[in-house]
Design a protein around this motif. Structure first.
Motif, short mmCIF file in Angstrom:
data_model
loop_
_atom_site.label_atom_id
_atom_site.label_comp_id
_atom_site.label_asym_id
_atom_site.label_seq_id
_atom_site.Cartn_x
_atom_site.Cartn_y
_atom_site.Cartn_z
N MET A 131 2.99 -10.53 -3.50
CA MET A 131 1.59 -10.46 -3.92
C MET A 131 0.68 -10.13 -2.74
O MET A 131 -0.28 -9.36 -2.88
CB MET A 131 1.17 -11.78 -4.56
N ASP A 132 0.96 -10.70 -1.59
CA ASP A 132 0.17 -10.40 -0.39
C ASP A 132 0.16 -8.90 -0.09
O ASP A 132 -0.87 -8.34 0.31
CB ASP A 132 0.74 -11.14 0.82
N LEU A 133 1.30 -8.28 -0.28
CA LEU A 133 1.44 -6.86 0.05
C LEU A 133 0.98 -5.95 -1.09
O LEU A 133 0.99 -4.73 -0.95
CB LEU A 133 2.89 -6.56 0.41
N ASP A 134 0.61 -6.54 -2.22
CA ASP A 134 0.03 -5.81 -3.35
C ASP A 134 0.94 -4.69 -3.84
O ASP A 134 0.47 -3.61 -4.20
CB ASP A 134 -1.34 -5.25 -2.94
N TYR A 135 2.24 -4.96 -3.88
CA TYR A 135 3.17 -3.94 -4.36
C TYR A 135 3.15 -3.81 -5.88
O TYR A 135 3.43 -2.73 -6.41
CB TYR A 135 4.60 -4.29 -3.91
#
Length: 344
Positions: free
Chosen positions: A226-230
Motif C-alpha cells: 500500500m505504501d508503494l501504491d502498486y
C-alpha cells in the motif's frame, strides 16, 4: 470518514481479553440485495473447512462459477460433488494447485489467464501450521512460511492482472487473504546479522510462534504494498482477514497425542463455528467496499495492523522483508507485474 487499518491507532488492550470477546462476537446479517449471479470466484483450499464453507456461502448467494483450487484432485472432486448437489445451476470446477510449489502456482495462474474469461473474486485460504520443522525441498524455506507467506503472496501478485482485467468495467476485482490474529502477538526471531528469511529458515528458530510469524509477514507485506501504491482500489480491492479460532475444520490435523484433548477442550470453550467464520470471508470480499482496500479485518470490522508495524523496528523490518521477497520472486517477474498494475 472510514479509516484504513494503517490510519487506526494500534490496539494496546490485553490480547487474550480481545480474543475471548472476538470468539463470542456474532456475525451481522448480509445485505438483502447481495447477489453474486454472474460472478466467478477462485477459492484455494476449498475442499474442506473454511474454504469449503466460504465456497458454499458464495454459491448460496448466487455465484455462477467456482474454481476450487486444491492440492488433491481426488479430494477436490469429492468436495465438488457435494456442492454440485446443493447448487446444480452453478459451474463448479476443480483445478490443481499445490501451494508448496512455485511451478504449480505459475501453472495455475497461466490457466487462469488462458481459460477464465471472467474473474471477480479470489480467496487465498490454503495454509499450514506445522508442529515440527519441515523444509520445503524445492525452495529450501521452512514449510509454514513457504506456504502461508511466500507462496500465498506470490499467488496474490500473479492473480492481480486477471482480477483487474477480467472483472466488469468499473467494478474492482476482489482479493482476500486469510490471516490470523496471532500476528498481533508474533515476535520475529533476531535477524540483525542475517536476512530475515534466512533466519526464519534456521531449524533452531522454529517454535510455536512460527505460524503467527508467517501471518505477521503477510501484514508487513501488505502495508508496504500500500505504501508503494502498486494496487489501486478501483482496480483490485485487496485485504487480510481474521476468521477466528475455529472448530469443524481439519486445520489442526497435525495435533497428536495428549494435545488433542487440550485442543478439543479449548475449542469447546472458545471456538467459532465454521459457518460463522465463512461469513467473515464473504463480508471482506463482497460486502465491504473500497474502504477495505489494504486493510486487516476482524469481527466483520476494519481493525489496525499488529502493533509491531507502527514501530520503527517494524518499518525497518518491513523494508527488509520487501526487498528479500522481491528478490525471491525474481524468477516470476513479480516486480514487473506490480509495475504494470501501477501504470493503470
Amino acid at each position: 470518514m472510514n479509516q484504513s487499518s494503517r490510519e487506526l491507532a494500534p490496539l494496546t488492550s490485553n490480547y487474550w481479553r480481545r480474543f475471548w470477546r472476538s470468539q463470542h462476537t456474532k456475525p451481522p446479517s448480509f445485505p438483502k440485495d447481495l447477489d453474486l449471479v454472474g460472478k466467478v470466484a477462485i477459492v484455494t483450499g476449498s475442499n474442506t473447512g473454511l474454504g469449503f464453507e466460504s465456497s458454499r456461502q458464495f454459491l448460496q448467494l448466487g455465484l455462477s462459477r467456482l474454481i476450487m483450487a486444491v492440492r488433491s484432485m481426488e479430494r477436490g472432486e469429492e468436495a465438488a460433488v457435494k456442492l454440485r448437489t446443493l447448487f446444480p445451476n452453478a459451474t463448479i470446477d476443480v483445478w490443481v494447485l499445490d501451494m508448496a510449489s512455485y511451478s504449480s502456482i505459475q501453472a495455475f495462474v497461466s490457466r487462469v489467464e488462458s481459460q477464465l474469461p471472467r474473474l471477480d473474486i479470489a480467496i487465498l485460504n490454503a495454509g499450514v501450521s506445522r508442529l515440527a520443522f519441515a523444509k520445503n525441498e524445492s525452495t529450501g524455506h521452512e514449510e509454514t512460511v513457504q506456504v502461508n507467506y511466500l507462496s500465498t503472496f506470490l499467488l496474490a501478485i500473479l492473480l492481480l492482472p486477471s482480477l483487474k482485467k477480467k472483472s466488469p468495467p468499473g467494478v474492482p476485482g476482489r482479493l482476500t487473504v486469510i490471516s490470523s490474529a496471532l500476528a498481533n502477538i508474533a515476535v520475529l526471531p533476531d535477524h540483525s546479522s542475517a536476512s530475515l528469511l534466512t533466519t526464519i529458515d534456521d531449524p533452531g528458530k522454529f517454535g510455536r510462534g512460527t505460524y503467527g510469524n508467517s501471518k505477521l509477514l503477510g501484514h508487513l507485506f501488505l502495508w508496504k504494498l500500500m505504501d508503494l501504491d502498486y494496487v489501486k482500489s478501483e482496480d483490485v480491492v485487496i485485504n487480510l482477514i481474521e476468521p477466528g479460532f475455529l472448530k469443524g475444520t481439519e486445520f489442526n490435523r497435525d495435533v497428536k497425542g495428549g494435545m488433542v484433548i487440550g485442543l478439543k477442550l479449548f475449542q469447546a470453550l472458545t471456538a467459532r463455528a465454521v459457518t460463522d467464520a465463512g461469513t467473515t470471508v464473504v463480508d471482506a470480499s463482497v460486502v465491504k467496499g473500497r474502504e477495505a482496500h489494504g486493510c486487516y479485518l476482524a469481527d466483520w470490522e476494519v481493525r489496525p495492523f499488529p502493533p509491531f508495524l507502527y514501530t520503527q523496528e517494524g518499518r525497518d523490518t518491513m523494508d527488509k522483508l520487501w526487498g528479500e521477497t522481491m528478490t525471491e520472486y525474481g524468477f516470476a517477474n513479480a516486480r514487473g507485474v506490480l509495475e504494470e498494475m501501477k501504470k493503470g
